[in-house]
Every structure is written in structure tokens, then in C-alpha cells.
Design an enzyme around this catalytic site. Structure first.
Site, PDB file in Angstrom:
ATOM      1  N   LYS A  78       0.840  -1.200   0.000  1.00 16.38           N
ATOM      2  CA  LYS A  78       0.000   0.000   0.000  1.00 16.38           C
ATOM      3  C   LYS A  78       0.874   1.248   0.000  1.00 16.38           C
ATOM      4  O   LYS A  78       1.866   1.325   0.730  1.00 16.38           O
ATOM      5  CB  LYS A  78      -0.911  -0.018   1.225  1.00 16.38           C
ATOM      6  CG  LYS A  78      -1.925   1.125   1.280  1.00 16.38           C
ATOM      7  CD  LYS A  78      -2.843   0.948   2.481  1.00 16.38           C
ATOM      8  CE  LYS A  78      -3.892   2.053   2.564  1.00 16.38           C
ATOM      9  NZ  LYS A  78      -4.829   1.839   3.695  1.00 16.38           N
ATOM     10  N   SER A 147      -9.521   2.116   2.552  1.00 16.13           N
ATOM     11  CA  SER A 147      -8.560   2.851   1.756  1.00 16.13           C
ATOM     12  C   SER A 147      -7.576   1.969   1.008  1.00 16.13           C
ATOM     13  O   SER A 147      -6.860   2.425   0.112  1.00 16.13           O
ATOM     14  CB  SER A 147      -7.782   3.794   2.676  1.00 16.13           C
ATOM     15  OG  SER A 147      -7.063   3.058   3.665  1.00 16.13           O
ATOM     16  N   SER A 171     -10.547  -0.109   6.462  1.00 19.08           N
ATOM     17  CA  SER A 171      -9.747  -0.035   5.226  1.00 19.08           C
ATOM     18  C   SER A 171      -9.122  -1.341   4.784  1.00 19.08           C
ATOM     19  O   SER A 171      -8.596  -1.427   3.680  1.00 19.08           O
ATOM     20  CB  SER A 171      -8.643   1.011   5.378  1.00 19.08           C
ATOM     21  OG  SER A 171      -9.191   2.300   5.474  1.00 19.08           O
TER      22      SER A 171
END
Length: 438
Positions: A78, A147, A171
Site C-alpha cells: 500500500k 482505503s 480499510s
């Protein structure tokens, strides 16, 4: 041979046996990315030559007998997690071109275990709510969630077998649900956050996406290492310590305080699952203190966001996405009294949950309101995740249900603190059980 479709455990076994190389696997993943990236848009940064060079180094380690537990396996990271050889831009134009000097601790651990750091996966801006470019691989008109949007989508679309995300609200587990993969939000403080862009010291959890519980256990065994650079870390959890599930567990089916905000297909699906599991399941309500759990999480998260992203807001608030800007503005007025009151309430809920767990091995609960919304301007609601994140207990999303449109819907399994190994074994048990009645 579609090597990119192998799970991490399957690919590792084949590399150990010598039937495939890391270069073979990485080349297959790169071909998949080349074919699908225009549709899915999971990657913020990808350098095929860098990935192949890492694969060649992994193959050399294997030949010399020095490869680690993840040797040669591609992993997506990420883009809020620092990588020394690749940009880390936090999904924000305010961080465009940012090149960290060092790897985050978890990236270092992955490299030491031989993993190929494939590239940086798209995140919402600063891991909040402003969507990135990623699309849901099951339907490009649907959100992949957030996210950790690119991390979940890259695993779901067979671009990589493993990817790292993070959760402060929902997320990890919401994108896992929307994309139809397994996701683990581990016990708070068991995977280091050093080198990860912070949102909330009280709530931030790094996590793992994969296509099987065994793959998550493989990666977690590498990442769950105590790190003095993260002052909130607990002891090292050994993933091999849990006993196998040889007898039916005791699982509480918990609708939770926000059940009414779920879609009908999700509610119907998880109720059917609970009924099919029969005597294993006991329906229970959470203790009354949980009635304010969602609001408590929001207060702590809002206050944290105001503190962590306040400097960016002060420097260039108009450079932030309007959604991010509004989230920061929501947090700036939070008072210390309000924040501390929420922390104390969270502690009361944790005490109540510990008593609840005295009777059960795990909790079965919704993980998302339903299937991925057909709305690319939003990432969906995290209402079913936030209060479990607040508890800090290990939680996983299992891709066991389908919505009315045939899109994935996950279910959430939560275990007591520190029982991450047990959670992953229960994930396999539950997946096997559900397969018998599907």
C-alpha cells in the site's frame, strides 16, 4: 500455465520443488498486470525491471539454500508504507515524488524473508476516504472500497498472491469483502507501523490480503515481529501455536448496533450462514455499552485525523482532495475532553468484550453493508468495521457470500486478543463448512 493464479503457499511449494522459478511467477504476474491494469488500475507505481531483478536474486538464494519463508513471492505494498527503492506518495499530490530514505519495518521484514516487492498499490488519499483510480475487478463500475483499494484489487484480480494494506476504520476488511478475498486485521500492535503514514496511533493496524487463510498465515508469520520503533507493539504472536480445529467451535452470531444499516442481501446471506452452521452458532447481542460504539470510534478517529493531517492542511489545505479536507476539518474542533472520554468508553467496551469472549471462541458478524456500491466517487461505508477496529481484537473477512448482483460479500470473524493463529484456523474451518452447503 497461469502461474499468477497460484496462491502464495502453492507457488512457494512449486518453487521449493524446482518446478517453477520466481522469475517464472513474476513474469506471469506482470503479464496479468499488463493485460488488466487499464481496467483495474491497482498500481500507483510498478517497475517491471526492478521486480524481475528481485525475482532473479530470489532464484539465486534458492539455489544457494538461503531463501526465507517468502522467497520469490510477489507482494504488493500500500502506497502509505515506505519503500526505499520506490516512491511512497500517500495517494496525495502533496506527496508527489516523495522518495523515502529507508524501508518501513514491515517492508524490511518482507525483504529479509525473500519477498519480491512488486510495486506500490493505490490508496485513497492519506488512507482516508477520497477515492483513488482503482476499480473493482468484478465490476469496473463498482468501488473496490478503501482505503486499501489497490492492495485488495491486485490480489482479487490475480496480479499478486499477497498484498499489504492498513485499517484505521474499515480499510482492510471492507475492501476484502467488496473484492472477494481474505483480509486480516491482526491484533493491535502485532505488525509494526514504523515507516507507515499515520492516521491514528490508537487505531492504525497494518494488515494482509490473500486468496487463502494459509497465505495470510505465511505472511503474518514473517511480519509479526516486535519492533521498538513502534511504541505500541505487543509481544510476538507465533502463528503455529494454535491447536487445529478438531472439534466444532463455539461462535456467537452478533448483528451489532448498526445492523439496520445493512443491505437486505447481506442480512439474508449471513443469517442463512448462521442457520446452516446449526449448533455451532449462538445468536447473542453485544453488551449495552456497545450502543455508542460507532460514535466512539468516530470521535477517536476524527480527533486523530485532525492531529495527524493537520500539518498538511495548514501547509496547503486546497491541495487536499475536498473529501480529505472535510475529514480534517471535522477533526480539528475535537477537544481533549471529548477525545479522552471516548478513550475511556473504548476501554469499558474492551472489558465487556473480554467477558463476552469467555463464553465463545469467536464472533461472526457483518463486515460490510452489502456488495460493493456502484459508485466510484465513494468507497462505501465502514460502519460495520470501526468499532471492531476500536477493540483491537484480530478480525478477518472471509469471501463466503454473494449479493443480489452476484458480487462478493464477506463475513467477519473476530477472535480474542492475541489469538490471530486461532482466527486463521477458524477461517479455514468456516470456509470448509460453508462450502458443504453452498
Amino acid at each position: 500455465m497461469d502461474l499468477h493464479r497460484l496462491t502464495a503457499v502453492e507457488a512457494s511449494a512449486r518453487m521449493t520443488a524446482g518446478s517453477i522459478s520466481s522469475r517464472d511467477l513474476v513474469e506471469s504476474c506482470l503479464e496479468r498486470i499488463s493485460a488488466r491494469e487499464d481496467a483495474v488500475q491497482a498500481w500507483a507505481y510498478l517497475d517491471p525491471n526492478l521486480a524481475l531483478a528481485q525475482a532473479d536474486a530470489a532464484d539465486e538464494r534458492r539455489r544457494s539454500g538461503t531463501g526465507g519463508a517468502l522467497n520469490g513471492l510477489p507482494v504488493g505494498i500500500k502506497d502509505i508504507i515506505d519503500t526505499a527503492d520506490q516512491p511512497t506518495e500517500n495517494g496525495s499530490k502533496l506527496c508527489a515524488g516523495r522518495r523515502p530514505d529507508a524501508d518501513a519495518t514491515l517492508v524490511r521484514l518482507l525483504r529479509e524473508a525473500g519477498a519480491v516487492i512488486m510495486g506500490k498499490c493505490v490508496t485513497t488519499e492519506f488512507a482516508l476516504s477520497a477515492p483513488g483510480k482503482t476499480r473493482n475487478p468484478h465490476d469496473p463500475e463498482c468501488t473496490p472500497g478503501g482505503s486499501s483499494s489497490g492492495s485488495a484489487a491486485s490480489v482479487a484480480d490475480f496480479m499478486v498472491p499477497l498484498a499489504i494494506g492498513s485499517q484505521t476504520g474499515g480499510s482492510m476488511l471492507r475492501p476484502a469483502s467488496y473484492n472477494g478475498v481474505y483480509g486480516l486485521k491482526p491484533t493491535f500492535g502485532t505488525i509494526s507501523r514504523a515507516g507507515m503514514s499515520p492516521l491514528s496511533r490508537r487505531l492504525d493496524h497494518p494488515g494482509i490480503f490473500a486468496r487463502s487463510p494459509e497465505d495470510i498465515a505465511l505472511a503474518a508469520g514473517v511480519l509479526m515481529q516486535r519492533d521498538p520503533a513502534d511504541k505500541d507493539m505487543r509481544g510476538h504472536i507465533r502463528l503455529g501455536d494454535a491447536d487445529p480445529v478438531t472439534a466444532p467451535p463455539k461462535i456467537a452470531f452478533v448483528r451489532g448496533p448498526v445492523w439496520g444499516q445493512g443491505d437486505a442481501d447481506m442480512q439474508r446471506g449471513i443469517e442463512d450462514l448462521a442457520r446452516q452452521l446449526g449448533a455451532v452458532i449462538t445468536e447473542r447481542e453485544l453488551p449495552p455499552v456497545f450502543e455508542g460504539a460507532a460514535e466512539c470510534h468516530s470521535m477517536i478517529m476524527n480527533g486523530s485525523v485532525g492531529q495527524s493531517l493537520g500539518p498538511y492542511y495548514e501547509r496547503d489545505k486546497n491541495g487536499l482532495d475536498p473529501i480529505t479536507r472535510s475529514r480534517v476539518e471535522r477533526g480539528l474542533p475535537v477537544t481533549s475532553r471529548e477525545y479522552l472520554d471516548a478513550l475511556y468508553l473504548a476501554e469499558e467496551m474492551q472489558d465487556a468484550l473480554a467477558g463476552f469472549f469467555a463464553e465463545f471462541d469467536a464472533i461472526l458478524a457483518p463486515v460490510a453493508p452489502g456488495q460493493a456500491p456502484r459508485d466510484l466517487a465513494r468507497t462505501g461505508s465502514a460502519i460495520f468495521n470501526g468499532y471492531w477496529t476500536l477493540m483491537g481484537a484480530p478480525a478477518a473477512s472471509l469471501p463466503l457470500l454473494k449479493g443480489d448482483d452476484g458480487l462478493p460479500i464477506g463475513v467477519q470473524l473476530i477472535c480474542p486478543w492475541g489469538q490471530d493463529a486461532r482466527l486463521l484456523k477458524l477461517c479455514r474451518w468456516l470456509a470448509d463448512q460453508s462450502g458443504e452447503w453452498k
